[in-house]
Design an enzyme around this catalytic site. Structure first.
Site, PDB file in Angstrom:
ATOM      1  N   SER A 219      20.756 -42.119  35.335  1.00  0.00           N
ATOM      2  CA  SER A 219      22.144 -41.774  35.006  1.00  0.00           C
ATOM      3  C   SER A 219      22.878 -42.844  34.202  1.00  0.00           C
ATOM      4  O   SER A 219      23.983 -42.591  33.724  1.00  0.00           O
ATOM      5  CB  SER A 219      22.927 -41.485  36.281  1.00  0.00           C
ATOM      6  OG  SER A 219      22.535 -40.248  36.791  1.00  0.00           O
TER       7      SER A 219
ATOM      8  N   LYS B 246      24.107 -41.909  30.844  1.00  0.00           N
ATOM      9  CA  LYS B 246      25.217 -40.966  30.653  1.00  0.00           C
ATOM     10  C   LYS B 246      26.394 -41.509  29.832  1.00  0.00           C
ATOM     11  O   LYS B 246      26.878 -40.826  28.938  1.00  0.00           O
ATOM     12  CB  LYS B 246      25.673 -40.418  32.013  1.00  0.00           C
ATOM     13  CG  LYS B 246      24.607 -39.503  32.625  1.00  0.00           C
ATOM     14  CD  LYS B 246      24.888 -39.095  34.064  1.00  0.00           C
ATOM     15  CE  LYS B 246      23.752 -38.194  34.562  1.00  0.00           C
ATOM     16  NZ  LYS B 246      23.838 -37.887  36.007  1.00  0.00           N
TER      17      LYS B 246
ATOM     18  N   TYR C  25      17.937 -33.743  28.366  1.00  0.00           N
ATOM     19  CA  TYR C  25      18.571 -34.440  29.485  1.00  0.00           C
ATOM     20  C   TYR C  25      17.515 -35.154  30.339  1.00  0.00           C
ATOM     21  O   TYR C  25      17.693 -36.316  30.725  1.00  0.00           O
ATOM     22  CB  TYR C  25      19.384 -33.442  30.332  1.00  0.00           C
ATOM     23  CG  TYR C  25      19.908 -34.056  31.606  1.00  0.00           C
ATOM     24  CD1 TYR C  25      20.980 -34.952  31.581  1.00  0.00           C
ATOM     25  CD2 TYR C  25      19.309 -33.774  32.831  1.00  0.00           C
ATOM     26  CE1 TYR C  25      21.434 -35.546  32.748  1.00  0.00           C
ATOM     27  CE2 TYR C  25      19.767 -34.367  33.999  1.00  0.00           C
ATOM     28  CZ  TYR C  25      20.820 -35.254  33.955  1.00  0.00           C
ATOM     29  OH  TYR C  25      21.263 -35.854  35.108  1.00  0.00           O
TER      30      TYR C  25
ATOM     31  N   TYR D  93      29.946 -42.119  41.197  1.00  0.00           N
ATOM     32  CA  TYR D  93      30.078 -40.822  41.878  1.00  0.00           C
ATOM     33  C   TYR D  93      31.126 -40.888  42.986  1.00  0.00           C
ATOM     34  O   TYR D  93      32.228 -41.384  42.744  1.00  0.00           O
ATOM     35  CB  TYR D  93      28.722 -40.365  42.443  1.00  0.00           C
ATOM     36  CG  TYR D  93      27.570 -40.603  41.513  1.00  0.00           C
ATOM     37  CD1 TYR D  93      27.518 -39.930  40.296  1.00  0.00           C
ATOM     38  CD2 TYR D  93      26.553 -41.497  41.811  1.00  0.00           C
ATOM     39  CE1 TYR D  93      26.470 -40.143  39.421  1.00  0.00           C
ATOM     40  CE2 TYR D  93      25.503 -41.709  40.939  1.00  0.00           C
ATOM     41  CZ  TYR D  93      25.476 -41.034  39.758  1.00  0.00           C
ATOM     42  OH  TYR D  93      24.454 -41.248  38.899  1.00  0.00           O
TER      43      TYR D  93
ATOM     44  N   VAL E 274      19.493 -43.462  39.683  1.00  0.00           N
ATOM     45  CA  VAL E 274      18.688 -43.309  40.897  1.00  0.00           C
ATOM     46  C   VAL E 274      17.362 -44.068  40.898  1.00  0.00           C
ATOM     47  O   VAL E 274      16.698 -44.129  41.921  1.00  0.00           O
ATOM     48  CB  VAL E 274      18.402 -41.832  41.257  1.00  0.00           C
ATOM     49  CG1 VAL E 274      19.614 -41.171  41.852  1.00  0.00           C
ATOM     50  CG2 VAL E 274      17.839 -41.079  40.087  1.00  0.00           C
TER      51      VAL E 274
HETATM   52  N1  GLN Z   1      17.584 -37.534  36.562  1.00  0.00           N
HETATM   53  C1  GLN Z   1      18.474 -37.593  37.676  1.00  0.00           C
HETATM   54  C2  GLN Z   1      19.032 -36.209  37.960  1.00  0.00           C
HETATM   55  O1  GLN Z   1      19.408 -35.548  37.042  1.00  0.00           O
HETATM   56  C3  GLN Z   1      19.558 -38.588  37.373  1.00  0.00           C
HETATM   57  C4  GLN Z   1      20.495 -38.743  38.509  1.00  0.00           C
HETATM   58  C5  GLN Z   1      20.999 -40.144  38.725  1.00  0.00           C
HETATM   59  O2  GLN Z   1      20.503 -41.156  38.254  1.00  0.00           O
HETATM   60  N2  GLN Z   1      21.978 -40.226  39.588  1.00  0.00           N
HETATM   61  O3  GLN Z   1      19.100 -35.777  39.082  1.00  0.00           O
END
Ligand code: GLN
Length: 321
Positions: free
Chosen positions: A64, A67, A189, A241, A259
């Site tokens: 993420s 992003k 994505y 988040y 993550v």
């Molecule tokens: N690839 C992960 C997802 O889309 C990315 C989520 C993250 O890093 N929080 O669920």
């Protein structure tokens, strides 16, 4: 100057290497293979100095943390108004993979949660899928200062198990929030999330944002200066988040977590801090990453609303002594 900074980072690394709360992400099966004890901290300054502790060259997927950079690409391609019509800037107060959408404004809440990020990815310019893939890697290259690649195994794992992201995307399609090429948007994505970075790469990518959009190591512009504040604003309010409020209060820096265990915090005008440690808390944020940034923000007076006080300036001077 390097002596003080490195010695300080080593002390912080030592202080938290024993912290073994949290678990490695397993919902993308391939991520479950990560070494839970991997731990590195890198600081990259706007002068282009890089200080690193731990295995700063070890690579992991950006997840993420891609992003905000993709949000920047959407802004550069379409402008603030058009992007604002398709994705909001409001914290969702919900998990990163929440299926919640802002039905009143017909937009996903913000570009830092999956729904908003998928809508942002859909805005990447390019006529074909390969062209858009190239644009994404070219974007990351400018920030990192060298070419990055996609981890094929993580990508395949994301794609075969990404039912929730598919569900979010089809729901957005139902509301007309994204164009009707869902599988292709999802592919891109998943590829952006599966891009490999080192902790050092992340710090330099963040330092571009600390340095008004210019990569302080290569001198190349990564993003137009007037959009840097857009990225930092959503990172500040939405980057962690449903922990974003706590983070803003205690650490006080624009940041983004992923993550795979990466966490990137930006100190505008000064430096970026990147931490890699794959043990995550229940919200999907790196446990050691949060602990390190919180300690550094306190020690060095980095909180955006703390900067400028004599005590904070004194501590920061010591860091760079
Ligand atoms: N690839 C992960 C997802 O889309 C990315 C989520 C993250 O890093 N929080 O669920």
């Amino acid at each position: 100057m390097s002596g003080g900074a490195l010695a300080y980072l080593r002390r912080v690394h030592d202080a938290f290497r024993g912290l073994d709360d949290g678990v490695v992400a397993t919902y993308i099966p391939e991520l479950g293979k990560a070494d839970p004890d991997g731990f590195s901290i890198v600081v990259a300054t706007v002068e282009g100095d890089v200080f690193e502790v731990g295995n700063a060259a070890q690579r992991f997927t950006i997840q993420s943390i891609s992003k905000p950079f993709m949000f920047g690409a959407a802004l550069e391609a379409h402008g603030r108004e058009e992007v604002g019509r398709r994705v909001g800037v409001e914290p969702s107060g919900d998990a990163f993979n929440s299926i919640l959408l802002d039905e009143k404004s017909n937009r996903p809440y913000n570009p830092m949660v999956n729904a908003g990020a998928i809508a942002t990815t859909a805005m990447l310019p390019g006529a074909t899928r390969p062209e858009r893939g190239k644009a994404m890697l070219e974007l990351f290259r400018r920030y990192a200062g060298h070419s990055l690649t996609v981890d094929a195994a993580v990508y395949a794992s994301e794609s075969t198990t990404g039912h929730r992201n598919r569900a979010i995307s089809y729901l957005m399609l139902n509301f007309g929030m994204v164009p009707d090429r869902i599988e292709e948007i999802l592919e891109l994505y998943f590829a952006q999330c599966s891009t490999l970075v080192s902790c050092r790469d992340l710090a330099i990518m963040g330092a571009c944002l600390a340095n008004d959009g210019v990569n302080p190591v290569t001198g190349e512009r990564a993003i137009r200066q007037d959009y840097v504040r857009d990225l930092l604003s959503v990172m500040y309010t939405c980057g962690l988040y449903d922990f974003s409020g706590e983070w803003a209060y205690h650490v006080g820096l624009p940041a983004k977590s992923g993550v795979a265990g990466g966490l990137l915090a930006v100190v505008p005008g000064r430096m970026a801090i990147a931490v890699f440690s794959p043990r995550l808390d229940a919200r999907g944020n790196s446990v050691r990453g949060i602990a390190v940034c919180r300690r550094m923000a306190e020690d060095l007076g980095l909180h955006v609303f703390d900067r400028g006080t004599p005590a904070a300036i004194g501590r920061l001077m010591q860091f760079f002594r």
